[in-house]
Design an enzyme around this catalytic site. Structure first.
Site, PDB file in Angstrom:
ATOM      1  N   ASP A  41       0.807  -1.220   0.000  1.00 25.32           N
ATOM      2  CA  ASP A  41       0.000   0.000   0.000  1.00 25.32           C
ATOM      3  C   ASP A  41       0.841   1.271   0.000  1.00 25.32           C
ATOM      4  O   ASP A  41       0.402   2.305  -0.502  1.00 25.32           O
ATOM      5  CB  ASP A  41      -0.962  -0.001   1.185  1.00 25.32           C
ATOM      6  CG  ASP A  41      -2.121  -0.963   0.974  1.00 25.32           C
ATOM      7  OD1 ASP A  41      -2.538  -1.131  -0.186  1.00 25.32           O
ATOM      8  OD2 ASP A  41      -2.611  -1.547   1.947  1.00 25.32           O
ATOM      9  N   GLY A  45       4.341   1.448  -1.227  1.00 25.74           N
ATOM     10  CA  GLY A  45       5.186   1.509  -2.414  1.00 25.74           C
ATOM     11  C   GLY A  45       4.457   1.411  -3.736  1.00 25.74           C
ATOM     12  O   GLY A  45       4.941   1.923  -4.753  1.00 25.74           O
ATOM     13  N   GLY A  91      -8.646   1.782  -1.046  1.00 26.82           N
ATOM     14  CA  GLY A  91      -9.526   0.727  -1.531  1.00 26.82           C
ATOM     15  C   GLY A  91     -10.560   0.367  -0.489  1.00 26.82           C
ATOM     16  O   GLY A  91     -11.328   1.213  -0.027  1.00 26.82           O
ATOM     17  N   TYR A  94      -9.893  -0.982   2.587  1.00 28.74           N
ATOM     18  CA  TYR A  94      -9.454  -0.814   3.970  1.00 28.74           C
ATOM     19  C   TYR A  94      -9.217   0.650   4.317  1.00 28.74           C
ATOM     20  O   TYR A  94      -8.995   1.488   3.440  1.00 28.74           O
ATOM     21  CB  TYR A  94      -8.162  -1.603   4.229  1.00 28.74           C
ATOM     22  CG  TYR A  94      -8.405  -2.973   4.818  1.00 28.74           C
ATOM     23  CD1 TYR A  94      -8.766  -3.128   6.154  1.00 28.74           C
ATOM     24  CD2 TYR A  94      -8.283  -4.123   4.042  1.00 28.74           C
ATOM     25  CE1 TYR A  94      -8.998  -4.384   6.699  1.00 28.74           C
ATOM     26  CE2 TYR A  94      -8.512  -5.386   4.579  1.00 28.74           C
ATOM     27  CZ  TYR A  94      -8.865  -5.505   5.908  1.00 28.74           C
ATOM     28  OH  TYR A  94      -9.103  -6.744   6.447  1.00 28.74           O
ATOM     29  N   HIS A 100      -5.581 -13.260   5.194  1.00 29.56           N
ATOM     30  CA  HIS A 100      -4.535 -12.351   4.728  1.00 29.56           C
ATOM     31  C   HIS A 100      -3.773 -11.801   5.919  1.00 29.56           C
ATOM     32  O   HIS A 100      -4.142 -12.025   7.078  1.00 29.56           O
ATOM     33  CB  HIS A 100      -5.136 -11.202   3.907  1.00 29.56           C
ATOM     34  CG  HIS A 100      -6.156 -10.396   4.637  1.00 29.56           C
ATOM     35  ND1 HIS A 100      -7.461 -10.821   4.828  1.00 29.56           N
ATOM     36  CD2 HIS A 100      -6.074  -9.190   5.257  1.00 29.56           C
ATOM     37  CE1 HIS A 100      -8.128  -9.919   5.521  1.00 29.56           C
ATOM     38  NE2 HIS A 100      -7.316  -8.914   5.799  1.00 29.56           N
ATOM     39  N   HIS A 120      -1.615  -8.132   7.372  1.00 29.96           N
ATOM     40  CA  HIS A 120      -1.264  -6.715   7.224  1.00 29.96           C
ATOM     41  C   HIS A 120       0.092  -6.559   7.908  1.00 29.96           C
ATOM     42  O   HIS A 120       0.167  -6.577   9.148  1.00 29.96           O
ATOM     43  CB  HIS A 120      -2.277  -5.805   7.922  1.00 29.96           C
ATOM     44  CG  HIS A 120      -3.691  -5.987   7.478  1.00 29.96           C
ATOM     45  ND1 HIS A 120      -4.324  -5.136   6.597  1.00 29.96           N
ATOM     46  CD2 HIS A 120      -4.611  -6.919   7.817  1.00 29.96           C
ATOM     47  CE1 HIS A 120      -5.564  -5.539   6.413  1.00 29.96           C
ATOM     48  NE2 HIS A 120      -5.771  -6.628   7.137  1.00 29.96           N
ATOM     49  N   ASP A 145      15.394   5.329  12.674  1.00 32.36           N
ATOM     50  CA  ASP A 145      16.774   5.817  12.582  1.00 32.36           C
ATOM     51  C   ASP A 145      17.155   6.327  13.962  1.00 32.36           C
ATOM     52  O   ASP A 145      16.863   7.466  14.323  1.00 32.36           O
ATOM     53  CB  ASP A 145      16.835   6.917  11.520  1.00 32.36           C
ATOM     54  CG  ASP A 145      18.245   7.433  11.287  1.00 32.36           C
ATOM     55  OD1 ASP A 145      19.142   7.068  12.062  1.00 32.36           O
ATOM     56  OD2 ASP A 145      18.435   8.217  10.334  1.00 32.36           O
TER      57      ASP A 145
END
Length: 630
Positions: free
Chosen positions: A297, A299, A379, A381, A427, A429, A436
């Site tokens: 979702d 990239g 979409g 979700y 599925h 997620h 960093d």
């Protein structure tokens, strides 16, 4: 050579994007001849200065990265523009077979139904099912990469159909199963239609917003009002936030959404930059029409470009401060999302408390947290991302998943029946947080710490002992780790040059939830493309070019990009400037209770100080002032 009037850099080098900057980037690209009739923006975001530039202070070159896509030819270019100088810094044409494709954009979603309705095979499949083409809502989805030689180098999508019975009907309730189209987005043609046979279209209602479906409103819920009579405790200035002992900057871009920068507590750095750098939603149904169904979702879709404009009393409750987010639309024009970021304080129960049997003293303090959040639909979700900062130095990220589960017409081995005849495939997620770290400076190392059982015997005659092991992760090849809930495994980020008053290294600890990582087979295409999700932790040496867990261009990338390529050099990470990449998420076996709209499910992680302070850093929190607290 200067293409347009330079803009003098003002403010902080990590300041929020402005509409003027977006317009300037477009002027530069247009002057360079790159914005022709069919060219669209596929990506736009700040190209942040390197860490050493920012930490050195002073003005920095404000640069932006724009990926351009020619809809008529499929060619694409990765560009960087300096707004400060008003010039094009770099431009590179992508090689799709090697680099992958730019993200799918709105301009392509808009024509997909026309493409399908021009396909005789698609129309024949609908006719066989007795479905009128005008009632079908097409959902174009990222194609992935599979063993189809004819697809190499081409810009593709795969499309399902859902029947919509009227304008207010939620078509997700009526999947047209056993049918998928492979679409060439550049030629605007259907390559092939796979039709495995007629499956009854579920007739259940998915109209959760219909009062007839909702039923009478629940009675007895009294209003909750949250007020701060003296106003908020935090300040915000061009993304610079101060609250209690916390000091940080916030940013926003269409790929990662909300980003946190230069997070410090009590004037000591903790984390230079924190974001969700990628997420993948792999589906488990191996059916011929569904085996390819996996979405990145961030990239592949730049999901934060769809961020909601948040509403007081609905999305956010209390004394709210909103921030707008400035993005670019497909044509490169400024697009401002009003109230994209919500900030507020929340009471969070007891912070610390003790009633002493010897002294008779009784003290209690209340915890509160600063909440910085945004919500985005993509979409079916909807995802919410909530960063929490606590008075005791704790940082937490909570991701909320809601919306509508993706549906099928074939409940069975790999899907739950959530309504009569309506399936919801299993599925996951899986999110990847890029952390960093700068724990009291740049010289950091990571130790894996966990509980150890001690066998009964000499030194432990009664079997009650247990211990603690700490393993220093010294190289990138060693620092690819799984969670271990059974041993309470955590990862300590310690400073190798500074100690606390007890002589211990100052540090922060990453506490994972320890849920499953990527469940797809190691030989699968999705594993090759989402290798980041196969481990709970990766540690890399800082490199400003290494920004995304699955690489720069995820759509139709053949795999191996991102973290697998970053760690190939096997750099030393002991006492270095290090980046943690943490995979966390949900494994979703849908329930009937998830239909027709899913109650929020939660996942995330926590960063807690461990030896960063010499004692409880929240002793100075004042007692409550409520008239009810004596």
């Amino acid at each position: 050579m200067t293409a347009v009037q330079p803009r003098t850099a003002t403010g902080h080098p990590l300041g929020m994007t402005t509409e003027t900057e977006v317009a300037t980037v477009r002027e530069v690209l247009d002057a360079a001849g790159l914005l022709t009739e069919h060219v669209r923006y596929a990506f736009f975001a700040p190209e942040e200065p390197s860490k050493d530039e920012v930490l050195a202070g002073g003005p920095a070159d404000r640069r932006f990265r724009a990926v351009l896509l020619d809809l008529s030819t499929g060619r694409s270019w990765d560009t960087v523009v300096s707004v400060t100088a008003g010039e094009l810094v770099s431009v590179r044409e992508l090689e799709p077979e090697r680099d992958g494709q730019p993200p799918i954009i709105d301009s392509e979603f808009e024509f997909i139904e026309d493409v399908l309705n021009a396909s005789p095979d698609w129309l024949a499949a609908l006719e066989k099912r007795g479905i009128e083409p005008a009632s079908v809502r097409a959902v174009p989805l990222s194609a992935g990469v599979y063993d189809y030689p004819e697809e190499k180098g081409r810009r593709l999508a795969r499309a399902f159909g859902f029947r919509q019975d009227h304008e207010a009907d939620h078509a997700w309730a009526h999947p047209i199963d056993g049918l998928v189209a492979y679409v060439d987005l550049t030629a605007r043609t259907v390559d092939r239609v796979i039709d495995t046979g007629v499956v009854p279209v579920p007739e259940t209602s998915g109209n959760f917003d219909d009062p007839a479906v909702q039923g009478p409103p629940l009675e007895g819920l009294k209003p909750i009002e949250i007020t701060q009579p003296d106003g908020r405790s935090f300040t915000v200035d061009d993304g610079h936030v101060r609250w209690g002992k916390w000091d940080l900057r916030i940013g926003f871009n269409e790929r990662e959404g909300l980003t946190l920068h230069q997070i410090a507590f009590d004037d000591r750095p903790v984390c230079y930059r924190a974001s969700v750098a990628e997420m993948v939603v792999p589906y488990a149904d191996p059916a011929p029409v569904r085996f390819w169904q996996n979405y990145f979702d961030c990239g592949e879709y730049m999901f934060a470009r769809y961020a909601d404009s948040l509403q007081l009393g609905c999305d956010c409750l209390g004394d709210i401060h909103y921030l707008d987010a400035t993005l670019a639309d497909d044509l490169g024009n400024p697009k401002t999302v009003r109230n994209a970021i919500c900030m507020h304080e929340e009471d969070y129960g007891v912070l610390w408390k003790h009633t002493d049997v010897f002294t008779g003293s009784s003290e209690v303090r209340r915890q509160r947290r600063l909440v910085i959040s945004f919500f985005t639909p993509i979409g079916n979700y909807d995802y919410g991302f909530y960063w929490y900062l606590y008075l005791d130095g704790t940082i937490e990220l909570e991701c909320k998943a809601t919306g509508i589960v993706f549906t099928s017409g074939t409940p069975g081995e790999y899907a739950t029946e959530i309504a009569p005849g309506l399936g919801a495939p299993y599925h996951q997620h899986l999110f990847s947080a890029r952390l960093d770290m700068t724990v009291d400076g740049l010289a950091n190392a990571v130790e894996e710490v966990e509980a150890v059982r001690i066998p009964m015997g000499e030194g432990n005659p009664y079997g009650n002992a247990f211990g603690r092991s700490a393993t220093r992760l010294t190289r990138e090849s060693q620092a690819q780790r799984d969670a271990s809930p059974g041993t309470g495994r955590v990862w300590h980020v310690v400073n190798t040059e500074k100690t606390n008053g007890l002589g211990q290294p100052v540090g922060y600890v990453l506490h994972p939830l320890g849920q499953p990582t990527l469940l797809a087979d190691e030989a699968s295409s999705i594993h090759a493309r989402a290798t980041f999700a196969s481990k709970a932790l990766w540690v890399t040496r800082y490199d400003p070019a290494e920004r995304y867990s699955a690489g720069d261009f995820v759509n139709q990338n053949p795999g191996g990009a991102g973290l697998p390529s970053y760690v190939a050099a096997d750099r030393e990470i002991d006492g270095q400037d290090v980046v943690l990449w943490h995979t966390f998420g949900l494994t979703h076996f849908p329930r009937p209770e998830d239909w027709p709209v899913m109650p929020v499910d939660y996942t995330g992680f926590t960063l807690k100080p461990a030896g960063f302070f010499d004692r409880n850093p929240a002793l100075d929190v004042p007692p409550g002032t409520s008239k009810d607290c004596h």
